[in-house]
Enzyme design. Structure first.
Site, short mmCIF file in Angstrom:
data_model
loop_
_atom_site.label_atom_id
_atom_site.label_comp_id
_atom_site.label_asym_id
_atom_site.label_seq_id
_atom_site.Cartn_x
_atom_site.Cartn_y
_atom_site.Cartn_z
N LYS A 59 -0.72 -11.59 -10.07
CA LYS A 59 -0.97 -10.23 -10.85
C LYS A 59 -1.76 -10.41 -12.05
CE LYS A 59 1.77 -7.37 -8.45
NZ LYS A 59 2.92 -6.57 -8.81
N CYS B 187 8.22 26.13 -20.91
CA CYS B 187 8.73 27.06 -22.06
C CYS B 187 8.65 28.45 -21.21
CB CYS B 187 7.74 27.22 -23.28
SG CYS B 187 7.74 28.82 -24.03
N ARG C 9 4.65 2.32 5.12
CA ARG C 9 5.64 1.06 5.04
C ARG C 9 7.08 1.24 5.13
NH1 ARG C 9 8.10 -1.95 0.89
NH2 ARG C 9 8.25 -4.08 1.78
N CYS D 142 7.05 28.25 -30.09
CA CYS D 142 7.60 29.71 -30.23
C CYS D 142 9.09 29.59 -30.17
CB CYS D 142 7.01 30.62 -28.98
SG CYS D 142 7.69 30.15 -27.28
N LYS E 103 -6.25 -7.30 -4.71
CA LYS E 103 -5.05 -6.62 -4.45
C LYS E 103 -5.28 -5.13 -4.72
CE LYS E 103 -0.05 -6.90 -4.75
NZ LYS E 103 0.20 -5.61 -5.11
N GLU F 179 -28.29 18.70 8.02
CA GLU F 179 -28.55 18.44 9.46
C GLU F 179 -27.01 18.05 9.99
OE1 GLU F 179 -32.33 16.08 10.61
OE2 GLU F 179 -31.49 15.58 8.36
S1 IVH Z 1 -1.43 -8.80 2.43
C1 IVH Z 1 2.49 -9.89 4.61
N1 IVH Z 1 -3.53 -7.98 1.13
O1 IVH Z 1 0.21 -5.37 -1.93
C2 IVH Z 1 1.37 -9.50 3.69
N2 IVH Z 1 -1.46 -6.77 0.58
O2 IVH Z 1 2.70 -6.50 -2.81
C3 IVH Z 1 0.87 -8.31 3.52
N3 IVH Z 1 -2.03 -4.98 -0.97
O3 IVH Z 1 2.45 -4.04 0.53
C4 IVH Z 1 0.08 -8.04 2.44
N4 IVH Z 1 -4.02 -5.30 -1.28
O4 IVH Z 1 0.35 -2.98 0.01
C5 IVH Z 1 -2.26 -7.76 1.30
N5 IVH Z 1 -5.77 -7.50 0.02
C6 IVH Z 1 -4.21 -7.18 0.20
C7 IVH Z 1 -3.61 -6.21 -0.55
C8 IVH Z 1 -2.37 -6.23 -0.19
C9 IVH Z 1 -3.11 -4.60 -1.70
C10 IVH Z 1 -0.55 -4.43 -1.08
C11 IVH Z 1 0.08 -4.11 0.13
C12 IVH Z 1 1.64 -5.03 -0.14
C13 IVH Z 1 1.56 -5.36 -1.44
C14 IVH Z 1 2.61 -6.44 -1.64
#
Ligand code: IVH
Length: 672
Positions: A312, A424, A139, A409, A118, A38
């Site tokens: 991290k 190769c 970015r 080879c 993140k 659909e």
């Molecule tokens: S906030 C000014 N929130 O992490 C702050 N970033 O290491 C803006 N990223 O360039 C970032 N998940 O690409 C934010 N929940 C999240 C995120 C996030 C991934 C990435 C983002 C940023 C990088 C910084």
């Protein structure tokens, strides 16, 4: 039944609304309410109307999701607000220090945080005007990035139009990412095409967003998760902004809060165990002050905001010994180095081998043999060596110098300019390449010769019975039963399958040949532009490259393949055996008016979009070219045409025609 333009506009509007609603239900809510067929019917109706009334095409139309735009160079645009990065923390102590810094900067503030996964993807900034997605930017260096709008439009859960109540102008930021399952599928496909695999979903995402052909981007099935919005009149709490983003139709990054710092630590802890069960990769948790007014008060350094930090997760790692490095040769001769390790437990599995991807990686890691290395298994499924531990390396260890000849080879390896991998070049006689090629030839999407798997092909090869594709067609049931203890009827069945493959159509035969860079889509395009193998072989490299979406790399590879004497002889042999090397044209079909012609359009035309013109050229048998070159037959010139193109066309003696002349050649108007 033809609609009046007014009725068509109303119908298009209704269809766009309805399809966008279904996309939202399917991709964001995961609650589809109609069947796929659909849905396809609605899209087909919209496509038809847009083709009939090109001036009614809209930027928020879901037909844009399938791509179709080629961008040679992405325009660079400045960011309204810089796109900063984040400071990192690896321990709870560092998070406590983060809070202490905030307390010093804002002694009286009540500190509340939101905690967000993140996402390990690629950050982009999206602009919506009057609710319509108008521009999306990478970015870049933080101050300016590439405008990749056509590529972003293909992302199914990125709203082309906002829902509900939204500000007139709004910027949304978030992460483009790839599901792990999609990443595996893509790498498998690349392996089949003999292209080097991507290292992880993030690299695959970044590579996809940079593609010039948005149709190809659409095939990568990227996704988007929002984590930021900026507009006038937004609420102070970021948590409330996330709810707004959701109400506008976005998927929002998994968030918790507003939290106190101990609650943030609990959130982080709970995801440390759950993150492997996600369908995508994360590399930590972003902790942000919830109040937006407090954020402005805290400000930013040149690099990162003071009000946020990225915690991290340490990916699971183990230390083990590197015994040796082996080199695998793929179908196209691409060499993948593989680390052979002392078995070690890592993230619940025993790891004995890890891919090193390419030669540069060995150098980058400065690997020695033997060596002590750190292996890591984060979200990605394949374990990888992330560094060597030189301090634990045995003194007799020697730097790894990758072989300069093929391990199978002994042919000297080559490194194509601009590529990290080595190949190769002994395309014809290197055993894994020959067997890999045969495997590809018989595979389901190529000649679809069933019951002839890798094991049997290898044996046939080793016995010297099959070296080339044409050898397959001379096999007899006796030859097959001699090499394998088959069930009674199997050899005859395989021979029948081989013979039946002679009716596989030309585009799939072209794909089956396994020409480097020629996947299914490219094979189809080539077969459409050159209806027989002879026409393709007669075409110059330039002429092949001038076919819309083909480009120079593919053209070079196709040209070289067809101009190799041995390849051409093999094609002739296959042709004599009865394989299809031309499009079947029904005798009654008159050739289309632009058959075999290459056209390019420049400038604008009143009431006719570029897309419609390209479709018109293709509908009438013509091929749309990618630029002015010798292979071009006609340049269709409209208003405000670029002088560079005209000059070049003049120099090359290419015929320039008006739209009216084109319509006269075809015998029907572009808009009926
Ligand atoms: S906030 C000014 N929130 O992490 C702050 N970033 O290491 C803006 N990223 O360039 C970032 N998940 O690409 C934010 N929940 C999240 C995120 C996030 C991934 C990435 C983002 C940023 C990088 C910084």
């Amino acid at each position: 039944m033809d609609l009046t333009p007014e009725a068509a506009a109303a119908r298009i509007d209704a269809l766009i609304r309805e399809i966008n609603e279904h996309d939202y239900r399917y991709y964001v809510l995961a609650q589809p309410v109609i069947s796929d067929s659909e849905y396809d019917r609605l899209v087909a109706e919209l496509k038809r109307l847009e083709e009939q009334f090109p001036h009614l095409r809209r930027p928020d139309s879901p037909t844009q999701r399938v791509g179709g735009t080629i961008t040679k160079e992405f325009p660079v645009v400045p960011h309204r607000l810089p796109m900063l990065s984040l400071d990192n923390a690896y321990t709870s102590e560092e998070l406590i220090e983060f809070e202490q810094r905030l307390r010093k900067l804002a002694p009286n503030a009540h500190l509340r945080y939101i905690a967000q996964l993140k996402i390990d993807g690629v950050a982009v900034s999206l602009h919506y005007e009057n609710g319509v997605f108008v521009r999306g930017v990478t970015r870049g260096d933080g101050l300016q990035g590439d405008d990749i709008t056509p590529n972003l439009r293909t992302i199914r859960d990125l709203p082309l139009r906002l829902r509900g109540e939204f500000p007139l102008s709004v910027e949304v930021r978030g992460e483009v990412y790839m599901l792990r399952s999609e990443f595996l599928r893509l790498n498998q496909e690349r392996e089949e095409l003999g292209e080097p695999p991507f290292m992880n979903p993030r690299n695959a995402t970044a590579g996809s967003l940079k593609l010039q052909d948005s149709t190809e981007v659409a095939r990568r099935r990227l996704r988007f998760l929002a984590y930021f919005a900026e507009a006038e009149g937004l609420p102070d709490s970021d948590r409330a902004v996330m709810d707004l983003l959701r109400s506008w139709g976005f998927q929002v990054v998994e968030s918790g809060g507003p939290f106190s710092l101990p609650e943030v630590l609990t959130f982080i802890e709970s995801w440390a165990h759950r993150k492997e069960s996600l369908s995508y990769d994360i590399d930590g948790v972003v902790v942000k002050v919830d109040s937006r007014s407090l954020r402005s008060q805290l400000g930013a350094t040149a690099k990162a905001p003071r009000w946020a930090i990225a915690y991290k997760y340490q990916p699971e790692q183990a230390v083990t010994e590197l015994h040796s490095i082996t080199y695998q040769v793929g179908r196209t001769g691409y060499i993948t180095p593989v680390a052979e390790l002392k078995p070690v437990k890592l993230a619940g599995t025993t790891v004995k081998r890890a891919s090193l991807y390419n030669y540069d990686e060995i150098e980058r890691l400065d690997l020695h043999l033997p060596d002590v290395v750190v292996v890591e298994k984060s979200g990605e499924i394949i374990p990888k060596v992330i560094r060597a531990l030189p301090e634990r390396r045995p003194p007799e260890a020697k730097r790894v110098i990758p072989p300069s000849v093929c391990p199978e080879c002994s042919t000297p390896l080559i490194q194509p300019p601009g590529e990290v991998g080595r190949y190769c070049p002994n395309y014809k006689h290197c055993p894994p390449q020959v067997i890999g090629r045969l495997e590809h030839f018989v595979s389901r999407r190529a000649m679809n010769i069933q019951s002839l798997g890798e094991k049997i092909l290898r044996k046939l090869y080793e016995r010297g019975l099959v070296r080339t594709f044409s050898d397959l067609y001379t096999l007899t049931p006796e030859m097959l039963s001699g090499i394998e203890g088959f069930a009674e009827k199997m050899p005859q069945k395989i021979v029948n399958n081989i013979q039946a493959s002679k009716s596989v159509p030309y585009p799939r035969v072209l794909y089956a040949l396994g020409i480097r860079h020629v996947g299914e889509t490219v094979a189809q395009k080539l077969a459409d532009a050159f209806p027989s193998i002879e026409e393709l072989a007669e075409a110059s490299e330039e002429k092949i490259a001038s076919v819309y979406t083909i480009g120079e790399v593919i053209a070079r590879s196709v040209y070289a393949y067809l101009h190799d004497e041995e390849n051409w002889e093999e094609i002739q042999k296959l042709k004599r055996l009865g394989l299809q090397f031309a499009h079947k044209v029904k005798a009654a079909d008159a050739p289309l008016p632009l058959q075999g012609k290459r056209l390019l359009v420049t400038g604008t035309f009143d009431g006719v979009s570029r897309e419609r013109l390209i479709a018109y050229i293709e509908e009438n048998g013509g091929t749309y070219a990618s630029g002015v070159s010798k292979g071009l037959d006609y340049l269709v010139v409209g208003k405000d045409a670029g002088p560079a193109k005209l000059e070049k066309a003049q120099k090359l003696g290419i015929r320039m025609i008006s739209l009216a002349e084109l319509e006269a050649m075809v015998g029907r108007p572009v808009v009926e």
